[in-house]
Scaffold this motif. Structure first.
Motif, PDB file in Angstrom:
ATOM      1  N   UNK A  58       0.956  -1.321   0.060  1.00  0.00           N
ATOM      2  CA  UNK A  58      -0.230  -0.012  -0.144  1.00  0.00           C
ATOM      3  C   UNK A  58       0.868   1.452  -0.028  1.00  0.00           C
ATOM      4  N   UNK A  59       1.888   1.398   0.469  1.00  0.00           N
ATOM      5  CA  UNK A  59       2.675   2.426   0.761  1.00  0.00           C
ATOM      6  C   UNK A  59       3.788   2.986  -0.720  1.00  0.00           C
ATOM      7  N   UNK A  60       3.577   1.191  -1.375  1.00  0.00           N
ATOM      8  CA  UNK A  60       4.534   1.503  -1.998  1.00  0.00           C
ATOM      9  C   UNK A  60       3.702   2.423  -3.544  1.00  0.00           C
ATOM     10  N   UNK A  61       3.132   1.500  -3.137  1.00  0.00           N
ATOM     11  CA  UNK A  61       1.855   2.228  -4.620  1.00  0.00           C
ATOM     12  C   UNK A  61       1.282   3.407  -4.490  1.00  0.00           C
ATOM     13  N   UNK A  62       1.407   4.106  -3.366  1.00  0.00           N
ATOM     14  CA  UNK A  62       0.373   5.039  -2.801  1.00  0.00           C
ATOM     15  C   UNK A  62       0.328   6.085  -4.080  1.00  0.00           C
ATOM     16  N   UNK A  63       1.178   6.792  -4.679  1.00  0.00           N
ATOM     17  CA  UNK A  63       1.445   7.069  -5.816  1.00  0.00           C
ATOM     18  C   UNK A  63       1.702   7.277  -6.715  1.00  0.00           C
ATOM     19  N   UNK A  64       1.111   5.671  -7.250  1.00  0.00           N
ATOM     20  CA  UNK A  64       1.630   5.168  -9.073  1.00  0.00           C
ATOM     21  C   UNK A  64      -0.271   5.524  -9.121  1.00  0.00           C
ATOM     22  N   UNK A  65       0.042   5.111 -10.238  1.00  0.00           N
ATOM     23  CA  UNK A  65      -1.476   5.759 -11.216  1.00  0.00           C
ATOM     24  C   UNK A  65      -2.037   4.209 -11.347  1.00  0.00           C
ATOM     25  N   UNK A  66      -2.151   3.368 -10.568  1.00  0.00           N
ATOM     26  CA  UNK A  66      -2.871   1.874 -10.176  1.00  0.00           C
ATOM     27  C   UNK A  66      -4.088   2.030  -8.903  1.00  0.00           C
ATOM     28  N   UNK A  67      -4.473   0.423  -9.983  1.00  0.00           N
ATOM     29  CA  UNK A  67      -5.809   1.307  -8.353  1.00  0.00           C
ATOM     30  C   UNK A  67      -4.874  -0.352  -7.352  1.00  0.00           C
ATOM     31  N   UNK A  68      -4.889   0.058  -6.207  1.00  0.00           N
ATOM     32  CA  UNK A  68      -4.621  -1.283  -5.737  1.00  0.00           C
ATOM     33  C   UNK A  68      -5.582  -2.004  -4.985  1.00  0.00           C
ATOM     34  N   UNK A  69      -6.176  -3.420  -4.290  1.00  0.00           N
ATOM     35  CA  UNK A  69      -7.296  -4.123  -4.416  1.00  0.00           C
ATOM     36  C   UNK A  69      -6.153  -5.009  -3.076  1.00  0.00           C
ATOM     37  N   UNK A  70      -6.800  -5.097  -2.084  1.00  0.00           N
ATOM     38  CA  UNK A  70      -6.257  -5.957  -0.720  1.00  0.00           C
ATOM     39  C   UNK A  70      -7.328  -6.191  -0.337  1.00  0.00           C
ATOM     40  N   UNK A  71      -6.954  -8.111  -0.287  1.00  0.00           N
ATOM     41  CA  UNK A  71      -8.075  -8.745   0.808  1.00  0.00           C
ATOM     42  C   UNK A  71      -6.854  -8.665   2.341  1.00  0.00           C
ATOM     43  N   UNK A  72      -7.818  -8.774   2.985  1.00  0.00           N
ATOM     44  CA  UNK A  72      -7.356  -8.928   4.437  1.00  0.00           C
ATOM     45  C   UNK A  72      -7.512 -10.337   4.534  1.00  0.00           C
ATOM     46  N   UNK A  73      -8.168 -11.250   4.484  1.00  0.00           N
ATOM     47  CA  UNK A  73      -8.473 -12.466   4.461  1.00  0.00           C
ATOM     48  C   UNK A  73      -8.680 -12.407   6.604  1.00  0.00           C
ATOM     49  N   UNK A  74      -9.530 -11.759   7.180  1.00  0.00           N
ATOM     50  CA  UNK A  74      -9.518 -11.267   8.297  1.00  0.00           C
ATOM     51  C   UNK A  74      -8.494 -11.337   9.433  1.00  0.00           C
ATOM     52  N   UNK A  75      -7.348 -10.594   7.915  1.00  0.00           N
ATOM     53  CA  UNK A  75      -6.771  -9.807   9.366  1.00  0.00           C
ATOM     54  C   UNK A  75      -7.199  -8.286   9.146  1.00  0.00           C
ATOM     55  N   UNK A  76      -6.285  -7.450  10.090  1.00  0.00           N
ATOM     56  CA  UNK A  76      -6.038  -6.104  10.465  1.00  0.00           C
ATOM     57  C   UNK A  76      -5.382  -4.864   9.739  1.00  0.00           C
ATOM     58  N   UNK A  77      -5.166  -4.244   8.863  1.00  0.00           N
ATOM     59  CA  UNK A  77      -5.059  -3.405   8.606  1.00  0.00           C
ATOM     60  C   UNK A  77      -4.495  -2.198  10.275  1.00  0.00           C
ATOM     61  N   UNK A  78      -3.089  -1.986   9.834  1.00  0.00           N
ATOM     62  CA  UNK A  78      -3.020  -1.289  10.642  1.00  0.00           C
ATOM     63  C   UNK A  78      -2.349   0.686  10.521  1.00  0.00           C
ATOM     64  N   UNK A  79      -2.419   0.820   9.213  1.00  0.00           N
ATOM     65  CA  UNK A  79      -1.763   2.082   8.780  1.00  0.00           C
ATOM     66  C   UNK A  79      -3.122   2.467   8.483  1.00  0.00           C
ATOM     67  N   UNK A  80      -2.767   4.144   9.138  1.00  0.00           N
ATOM     68  CA  UNK A  80      -3.853   5.488   9.250  1.00  0.00           C
ATOM     69  C   UNK A  80      -4.915   5.564   7.984  1.00  0.00           C
ATOM     70  N   UNK A  81      -5.525   5.929   7.568  1.00  0.00           N
ATOM     71  CA  UNK A  81      -5.931   6.641   6.043  1.00  0.00           C
ATOM     72  C   UNK A  81      -5.097   6.628   5.113  1.00  0.00           C
ATOM     73  N   UNK A  82      -5.569   5.887   4.078  1.00  0.00           N
ATOM     74  CA  UNK A  82      -5.475   4.907   3.575  1.00  0.00           C
ATOM     75  C   UNK A  82      -5.266   5.729   2.184  1.00  0.00           C
ATOM     76  N   UNK A  83      -4.919   5.061   1.047  1.00  0.00           N
ATOM     77  CA  UNK A  83      -3.874   6.519  -0.104  1.00  0.00           C
ATOM     78  C   UNK A  83      -5.467   6.005  -0.739  1.00  0.00           C
TER      79      UNK A  83
END
Length: 412
Positions: free
Chosen positions: A272-297
């Protein structure tokens, strides 16, 4: 019609590719019984199979491995790896006792998870039914097979593996040899990871180009049947943002799989951090896990689970922790990969991603945003990765149909 016994470890990555085969066998009129853990009793019962739950000493909960497997908590690295290998072998007597209850009633065919270690005892018996191994792990037999060395670095690696592998497998192998002696009254030199090579065949859930070539004939027939897992919208509903996957910008999908998501800081959050400024759409599945980041890009979309058969055709790259099933599911749709993983069998999968040319592989537990940004950019910019992945997809598409797989299983 045949009587089929299916033995599968209670893990989502093992159950997922097994369920379609069980469903197809039942639909064809075969009698199917399944031995697995309590967590997956209902999944197979809903298909119409008879289900027997493993005894407590052989069962575990993949969502709470430390809590459900005595002695596991606190172990890390190689100590954890050696413990887990021995723990798989330790379950052999309890598993075999349940298998034998079914065999006493009459069984024509046994389909067996390669980590369901009763399979080792079963194939070493003089009188047994037809036994086929379910190949949803990287094909490594004979342990550990590597591609032909290409230069001094590869020769040095193979020499190191030659010393490391016996040490890594030693405790589990000693236990397996002793248990075979106690259960069957016989000595064996068979490596516990290689027991599928003494079966009547391996149903390998990939295509030939994703496995290393071999110059010698294998002891057991190897059948490449392609990935069997099905993941559709009927199982995982589509999120409200699904229409954004319209092809207006490349979709990069990132997942740590269905088990290794206790710490999404290993792969998901750095991506997520790596691609925050890239011209792509980042799709994430957490599969029961929890993100610890703040506001998402603004270019990130998150879901717990998504249907692979709907998602992957829309993806330009999949960033994966190296699960064999997920990687092969991506290849089914010609999706190139960035694979980062080193636990369980993931180092082997990552090596195959790089060797086969379908993506960039890093055999490590985690990667930095800088490394991931470079890897994703490389795969997006170089059409050879997509071309190679599409070659895999074409090979998978021309593989056996499920009807043909059933003939492989039920034909003696």
């Amino acid at each position: 019609m045949s009587s089929v016994l299916v033995c599968v470890q209670p893990a989502r990555g093992h159950v997922g590719p097994t369920k379609p085969i069980v469903a197809a066998l039942l639909a064809a009129g075969h009698e199917v019984a399944v031995i697995t853990g309590a967590r997956y009793r209902q999944a197979f019962a809903e298909l119409g199979a008879e289900v027997t739950v493993l005894p407590p000493e052989a069962d575990f909960d993949e969502t709470d491995l430390d809590g459900s497997i005595p002695g596991r908590a606190g172990l890390r690295g190689l100590k954890l790896g050696r413990f887990e290998l021995a723990n798989f072998v330790r379950a052999m007597p309890a598993q075999l006792s349940v298998v034998d209850q079914h065999l006493a009633r009459g069984v024509d065919i046994v389909l067996c998870d390669p980590l369901f270690m009763a399979g080792m005892a079963l194939v070493l018996r003089e009188h047994r039914p037809r036994v086929l191994a379910l190949g949803f792990l990287p094909f490594t037999a004979p342990t550990l097979f590597q591609p032909p060395p290409d230069g001094l670095a590869d020769r040095a690696r193979n020499a190191l593996l030659g010393r490391f592998v016996p040490w890594m497998l030693g405790p589990a192998q000693e236990l397996a040899t002793r248990q075979v002696r106690e259960l069957l009254g016989t000595e064996t030199s068979v490596l516990f990871m290689d027991w599928p090579m003494h079966s009547d065949g391996v149903l390998q859930m990939t295509c030939p180009r994703f496995e290393y070539p071999r110059s010698t004939e294998l002891p057991a027939p190897l059948h490449f049947i392609g990935p069997t897992t099905v993941s559709q919208a009927s199982e995982h509903p589509l999120p409200p943002w699904w229409d954004e996957l319209d092809g207006s910008r490349p979709v990069v999908y990132v997942t740590q799989g269905t088990v290794a998501n206790d710490d999404l800081g290993r792969l998901v959050e750095p991506t997520i951090a790596a691609l925050a400024d890239e011209d792509v759409l980042v799709v994430v599945t957490t599969c029961g896990g929890s993100l610890r980041t703040g506001p998402l890009p603004s270019n990130v979309r998150v879901a717990d689970f998504l249907p692979y058969d709907e998602l992957l055709p829309r993806c330009a790259v999949m960033v994966s922790n190296g699960g064999y099933g997920g990687v092969n599911h991506a290849l089914r749709y010609g999706v190139p990969l960035v694979a980062v993983g080193a636990s369980e069998d993931k180092r082997e999968v990552v090596a195959r991603v790089a060797w086969s040319g379908v993506g960039v592989g890093h055999a490590r537990r985690s990667a930095s945003p800088r490394t991931l940004r470079r890897a994703v950019r490389t795969v997006l910019a170089d059409p050879r990765y997509r071309d190679r992945a599409e070659e895999m997809a074409a090979e998978i598409a021309t593989g056996p149909t499920m009807d043909e797989v059933l003939k492989l299983i039920t034909s003696s």
